[in-house]
Scaffold this active site. Structure first.
Site, PDB file in Angstrom:
ATOM      1  N   LYS A 138       0.812  -1.649   0.093  1.00 52.34           N
ATOM      2  CA  LYS A 138      -0.397  -0.141  -0.198  1.00 52.34           C
ATOM      3  C   LYS A 138       0.818   1.336   0.096  1.00 52.34           C
ATOM      4  O   LYS A 138       0.673   1.999  -1.114  1.00 52.34           O
ATOM      5  CB  LYS A 138      -1.239   0.110   1.065  1.00 52.34           C
ATOM      6  CG  LYS A 138      -2.095  -0.820   1.014  1.00 52.34           C
ATOM      7  CD  LYS A 138      -2.323  -1.249   2.278  1.00 52.34           C
ATOM      8  CE  LYS A 138      -2.137  -1.244   3.555  1.00 52.34           C
ATOM      9  NZ  LYS A 138      -1.923  -2.684   3.630  1.00 52.34           N
TER      10      LYS A 138
ATOM     11  N   ASP B 180      -1.424   6.978   6.203  1.00 51.93           N
ATOM     12  CA  ASP B 180      -1.219   5.717   6.384  1.00 51.93           C
ATOM     13  C   ASP B 180      -2.476   5.611   7.787  1.00 51.93           C
ATOM     14  O   ASP B 180      -2.323   6.870   8.100  1.00 51.93           O
ATOM     15  CB  ASP B 180       0.517   5.225   6.847  1.00 51.93           C
ATOM     16  CG  ASP B 180       0.388   3.960   6.394  1.00 51.93           C
ATOM     17  OD1 ASP B 180      -0.689   3.444   5.981  1.00 51.93           O
ATOM     18  OD2 ASP B 180       1.818   3.677   6.746  1.00 51.93           O
TER      19      ASP B 180
ATOM     20  N   THR C 142      -5.587  -0.798   6.744  1.00 54.05           N
ATOM     21  CA  THR C 142      -5.397  -2.786   6.737  1.00 54.05           C
ATOM     22  C   THR C 142      -7.237  -2.897   7.193  1.00 54.05           C
ATOM     23  O   THR C 142      -7.484  -4.404   7.310  1.00 54.05           O
ATOM     24  CB  THR C 142      -4.444  -3.258   8.051  1.00 54.05           C
ATOM     25  OG1 THR C 142      -5.119  -1.937   9.773  1.00 54.05           O
ATOM     26  CG2 THR C 142      -3.497  -2.760   7.774  1.00 54.05           C
TER      27      THR C 142
ATOM     28  N   ARG D 188       6.735  -7.702   2.165  1.00 52.96           N
ATOM     29  CA  ARG D 188       7.566  -7.564   3.345  1.00 52.96           C
ATOM     30  C   ARG D 188       7.835  -8.595   3.715  1.00 52.96           C
ATOM     31  O   ARG D 188       9.155  -8.469   4.961  1.00 52.96           O
ATOM     32  CB  ARG D 188       6.547  -6.105   4.268  1.00 52.96           C
ATOM     33  CG  ARG D 188       7.548  -6.455   5.751  1.00 52.96           C
ATOM     34  CD  ARG D 188       6.995  -5.053   6.753  1.00 52.96           C
ATOM     35  NE  ARG D 188       6.552  -3.898   6.075  1.00 52.96           N
ATOM     36  CZ  ARG D 188       5.507  -3.183   6.224  1.00 52.96           C
ATOM     37  NH1 ARG D 188       4.313  -3.858   6.895  1.00 52.96           N
ATOM     38  NH2 ARG D 188       5.062  -2.157   5.368  1.00 52.96           N
TER      39      ARG D 188
END
Ligand SMILES: Nc1ncnc2c1ncn2[C@@H]1O[C@H](COP(=O)(O)OP(=O)(O)O)[C@@H](O)[C@H]1O
Ligand SMILES: [Mg+2]
Length: 329
Positions: A62, A107, A156, A215
């Site tokens: 993202k 974020d 999320t 990640r």
């Protein structure tokens, strides 16, 4: 304005491995294709891109995409996050510091306080912000024009975004876990950047255990490099990958201790479920939000965990996996 509100808390490691161009971004082809079209069309019209929202599990790309959009638009990207914006004044300071065609990346946007969120509505919709100047009866509302900007939000937890906020994004993308073939390419790319020698079989092994999340794949690749170094091996092969990942207690589905604990606790303490999320969180000693946002999506994707109206249940597949795994929980 404190520097705290503009803060990129991603590690230098994540930033180094982050693709800068849309063509270097591996996988998620559907998203890349349409994003490319929108970017091209708005560029031709010399307009900024509409506000974009990315949602999906952690570590899936993202933030990377937000920066890529900024780069493709040749814009400055200003980075902040929901929890960093504590007061209305913080958000007002951020918005009024924007310049024409800037990208503002927020974020964890679902963690914006509701009060503060309301400031965003007119900013996103009409490019205006209402500031209250003065106090008490003499207070006045001052309406300021903002420059043209693109807001990119990442979350999320799509479900906990209020619908007025959701509705103000023109473009909404859900990022899913990666295809195995794409994860392999990502590992290959990261290994090249980091100068790590790894053979194809080791890449395959790592890909399977990476939860199909870039990640995590990158993080495990780095751990494998440590193991190789200590074993005096200049190349990561299948055996080293397998042994190291076993030592890290990451099983063939990429599950770690806590994943197995979640499944094990539901199975043993709650007879396989259904169990409510709060009871589960306290039995495990983990925070509910972490369970919901970080752990459950992948367990559900594997078909190991079901969310039912009465609570969480483990599947037969999960029970089989726990039985066959010598690793305890
Ligand atoms: N599609 C991709 N191709 C290559 N690397 C990726 C991709 N998506 C994510 N990554 C890598 O994974 C790391 C985490 O991605 P990030 O965008 O920070 O995830 P998120 O913001 O969703 O938590 C980045 O540093 C980047 O190196
Ligand atoms: Mg991020």
């Amino acid at each position: 304005m404190s520097d705290e509100i503009f803060k990129d808390k991603d590690s230098a490691f994540d930033r180094n491995l982050r693709p800068k161009k849309i063509d270097d971004f591996i996988g998620q082809d559907r998203i890349k294709k349409s994003l490319n079209i929108f970017l091209k069309a708005t560029k031709e019209r010399q307009e900024p891109l509409e506000h974009v929202l990315f949602h999906g599990p952690p570590g899936i790309g993202k933030t990377t995409l937000a920066h890529i959009i900024g780069g493709e638009m040749e814009s400055t990207v200003k980075v902040t996050s929901g929890p960093a914006i504590e007061r209305v004044a913080d958000l007002a300071a951020i918005l009024t510091s924007l310049e024409d065609r800037d990208v503002l990346f927020i974020d964890e946007i679902h963690r914006l306080n509701h009060h503060i969120e309301e400031i965003l509505y007119p900013a996103m919709e009409e490019g205006k912000i209402d500031l209250v100047v003065g106090k008490g009866p003499s207070a006045q509302v001052l309406r300021l024009d903002l420059p043209n900007f693109t807001l990119i939000g990442a979350t999320t937890k799509f479900a906990s975004l209020s619908s007025p906020l959701r509705d103000r994004f023109g473009i909404i993308y859900r990022l899913n876990f990666y295809e195995e073939s794409d994860i392999k390419k990502i590992i290959q790319r990261s290994a090249e950047i980091l100068g790590i020698e790894i053979n194809q079989k080791a890449i395959n092994e790592l890909a399977c255990r990476s939860r199909f999340t870039p990640r995590i794949a990158n993080r495990l690749l780095k751990r494998l490099r440590d193991f190789a170094q200590i074993e005096n091996q200049n190349k990561i092969d299948e055996e080293l990958a397998k042994n190291s990942l076993d030592t890290l207690e990451i099983d063939e589905y990429g599950l770690d201790d806590l994943d197995r604990k979640i499944l094990g606790v539901i199975l043993e303490k709650f007879s396989g479920g259904p169990v409510g999320i709060n009871a589960l969180a306290s039995a495990i000693g983990e925070d509910r939000v972490t369970l919901e946002e970080v752990y459950e999506p992948y367990l559900m994707q594997l078909g190991f965990l079901e969310r039912t109206p009465t609570g969480r249940k483990v599947s037969h597949k999960a029970i089989e996996h726990l039985k066959n795994n010598r690793l305890n929980f």
